[in-house]
Design a protein around this motif. Sequence first.
Motif, PDB file in Angstrom:
ATOM      1  N   ASP A 143       0.833  -1.212   0.000  1.00  0.00           N
ATOM      2  CA  ASP A 143       0.000   0.000   0.000  1.00  0.00           C
ATOM      3  C   ASP A 143       0.860   1.251   0.000  1.00  0.00           C
ATOM      4  O   ASP A 143       0.530   2.256  -0.654  1.00  0.00           O
ATOM      5  CB  ASP A 143      -0.906   0.008   1.230  1.00  0.00           C
ATOM      6  N   SER A 194      -4.459  -1.102  -2.539  1.00  0.00           N
ATOM      7  CA  SER A 194      -5.475  -0.564  -1.620  1.00  0.00           C
ATOM      8  C   SER A 194      -6.008  -1.655  -0.699  1.00  0.00           C
ATOM      9  O   SER A 194      -7.216  -1.857  -0.581  1.00  0.00           O
ATOM     10  CB  SER A 194      -6.634   0.056  -2.412  1.00  0.00           C
ATOM     11  N   SER A 200      -8.908   3.405   1.750  1.00  0.00           N
ATOM     12  CA  SER A 200     -10.101   3.704   0.955  1.00  0.00           C
ATOM     13  C   SER A 200     -10.663   5.041   1.396  1.00  0.00           C
ATOM     14  O   SER A 200     -10.718   5.340   2.592  1.00  0.00           O
ATOM     15  CB  SER A 200     -11.152   2.599   1.129  1.00  0.00           C
ATOM     16  N   ASP A 201     -11.063   5.844   0.412  1.00  0.00           N
ATOM     17  CA  ASP A 201     -11.751   7.120   0.685  1.00  0.00           C
ATOM     18  C   ASP A 201     -10.943   8.010   1.615  1.00  0.00           C
ATOM     19  O   ASP A 201     -11.447   8.498   2.639  1.00  0.00           O
ATOM     20  CB  ASP A 201     -13.134   6.856   1.295  1.00  0.00           C
ATOM     21  N   ASN A 242      -6.894   5.546  -3.838  1.00  0.00           N
ATOM     22  CA  ASN A 242      -7.114   4.241  -3.204  1.00  0.00           C
ATOM     23  C   ASN A 242      -8.587   4.036  -2.877  1.00  0.00           C
ATOM     24  O   ASN A 242      -9.213   4.872  -2.224  1.00  0.00           O
ATOM     25  CB  ASN A 242      -6.301   4.135  -1.922  1.00  0.00           C
ATOM     26  N   VAL A 243      -9.131   2.902  -3.314  1.00  0.00           N
ATOM     27  CA  VAL A 243     -10.540   2.589  -3.102  1.00  0.00           C
ATOM     28  C   VAL A 243     -10.658   1.100  -2.767  1.00  0.00           C
ATOM     29  O   VAL A 243      -9.964   0.272  -3.372  1.00  0.00           O
ATOM     30  CB  VAL A 243     -11.386   2.905  -4.351  1.00  0.00           C
ATOM     31  N   GLY A 244     -11.528   0.779  -1.810  1.00  0.00           N
ATOM     32  CA  GLY A 244     -11.862  -0.621  -1.565  1.00  0.00           C
ATOM     33  C   GLY A 244     -11.145  -1.279  -0.411  1.00  0.00           C
ATOM     34  O   GLY A 244     -11.497  -2.395  -0.028  1.00  0.00           O
ATOM     35  N   GLY A 245     -10.140  -0.622   0.147  1.00  0.00           N
ATOM     36  CA  GLY A 245      -9.406  -1.236   1.248  1.00  0.00           C
ATOM     37  C   GLY A 245     -10.093  -1.047   2.590  1.00  0.00           C
ATOM     38  O   GLY A 245     -11.055  -0.287   2.711  1.00  0.00           O
ATOM     39  N   SER A 246      -9.594  -1.750   3.602  1.00  0.00           N
ATOM     40  CA  SER A 246     -10.181  -1.654   4.938  1.00  0.00           C
ATOM     41  C   SER A 246      -9.084  -1.659   5.989  1.00  0.00           C
ATOM     42  O   SER A 246      -8.362  -2.652   6.117  1.00  0.00           O
ATOM     43  CB  SER A 246     -11.136  -2.812   5.196  1.00  0.00           C
TER      44      SER A 246
END
Length: 622
Positions: free
Chosen positions: A254, A260, A264-265, A275-279
């Motif tokens: 990352d 990602s 995310s966001d 970056n989108v979709g990660g946690s």
Amino acid sequence: MENPDNIPVSAQITDHQIEHSQSFWTKYIFSTDHKVIAKQFLFSGIFWALIGGAASMVIRLQLGFPTMNLGWLRPVLGKWISDGGKLDPSMYLGLVTMHGAIMMFFVLTAGLSGTFSNLLIPLQIGARDMASGFMNMLSYWFFFAASVVLFSSFFLQTGPAMGGWTVYPPLSAMPQAISGSGMGMSLYLLSFALFVISTLLGSINYITTVINLRTRGMSFNRLPLTIWSFLITAVIGLMSFPVLLSAFLLLFMDRSFGTSFFLSDIYINGQALPNVGGSPILYQHLFWFLGHPEVYIIFLPALGLTSDIIATNSRKPIFGYRAMIASMMAIMFLSFIVWAHHMFVTGMNPFLGSVFMFLTLIIAVPSAVKGFNYITTLWRGNIIFTPAMLFSIGMVSFLFSGGVTGAILGNSALDIQLHDTYFVVAHFHLIMGSASFFGMMAGIYHWFPKMFGRMMNRTLGQIHFWITFVGVYMTFIPMHYLGIAGFPRRYYAFTSYDFTTKFVDMNAFISAAAILTFIAQFIFLFNFIKSIFLGKKASLNPWNSNTLEWTTPLLPGHGNWPGKIPFVYRWPYDYSKPGAEQDFIPQNIPYSQTPGSNFPHENELISTQEPLITNFVTKEKH
């Protein structure tokens, strides 16, 4: 070559075959001798303890005396001390990060387990060395490389890692977030990758050695509890550390390759990152799947050392030998299914939280079994208050006082209020940090004669214990009250709000106690270094112990026993046995030599042991 009796290979090799001409480099630096490697881990652990302790002192100076001029630290911390003598808030977070990482992994994992697993496993099970001396050497040098990488991060212009010792994303995943999220964080991740490799190499070696290289008669139900604790610790490390490595690998991707997994966001200065979709919660799951077993990777070796020391210095058999083994196995199993109690405030489903709460409270049961067994062993014992015994009793004290607060934090409803407050800091410093540190100190005092052939000064050891014991409680008991009052951890100063200013005096008291405790460690350091060179020469068995390490020469060579490895006839806790001539009977003494103290079932063993040994000796001569 035939081996009809299935004698371990290590037991067939003579000391003459193993001791050969070695250069300084192969004997003391790149050594494959487990005892030399144990000393390497010990010296490295002491070095890191001083670094980690010094970092905590700067932290406590800042918290206890926030208006103090710290300009005198500028030669050490450089630009991180302002012209006005104030510590930079970013460097404060860096010191918190490095203190936690150093003490958790480089002192209490490598320094404790690396030292005593290497020293005691071959000596107590009757082996010439570890299963793989080369792998053992690699284990230390990977740890050394990890140490060099982490230590070098202190000298970066942007500073060391500054994300807390757990290095949660997104702070740790974005190099632009804070100065320490740059190269300092990259070196942190690289260091821990090397550290995990070191741990896995060591764990594989420990497990293989205990299972395959036990001497004749050393069945599993005759292993000292120390060896059981090292074996179970190695299994936990082998199963959990790869998960941490995967988390750090994904975090590194990352940071460096635009993936990602944990991001995310994210907006910086109004600009959205791609970056989108990660946690970031995924990272917490991966981290704490190692993080909670890591508590027992640190704690179980201390419990094992304490078990042998308490039995030896109480002059009594350990109470509940099989219950102690069962409790350690239960702890091993449960440690893998309680990780999410660190995550009650992440928004998890309340039902799932209740499951983890139940499992967390259950894990207190085997821990309580061990505490109960220690107390029963001490009860009405002929106690000898050596420094090692004092530190062992101190560890048992922390087991109870820290365990009580663990039950509080294991309750999800209470943890939501206490999470990330000084109550948590107090809890884990008592139950894990202080208890494990006391176990390590007990081990050093007890097995110092086996490592260096000399005795440490007993009076200095007792002074070291009492100052440290009182200082630890003076430091961490008040922190519980700070946590209940709502003081958050990792804050730079507590002078901005009315309710926090009321506790300035308590913070000053805690800091003074912490500084006193740190200074007391130099008593130990003086005693340790002086005793290596000028300490009283030790006898072969200075504590009148039963285990096999005390049957070797004072300073055993590479191979441990100059002749045949002793046979084992009995368990390691035959202390104060009715009818015995002495209050201890070593494991290598046959039942046929102690007819006055044998129990009926032990007399029955004579007929099965003697022919087996006679047969083995006859075949060995041929």
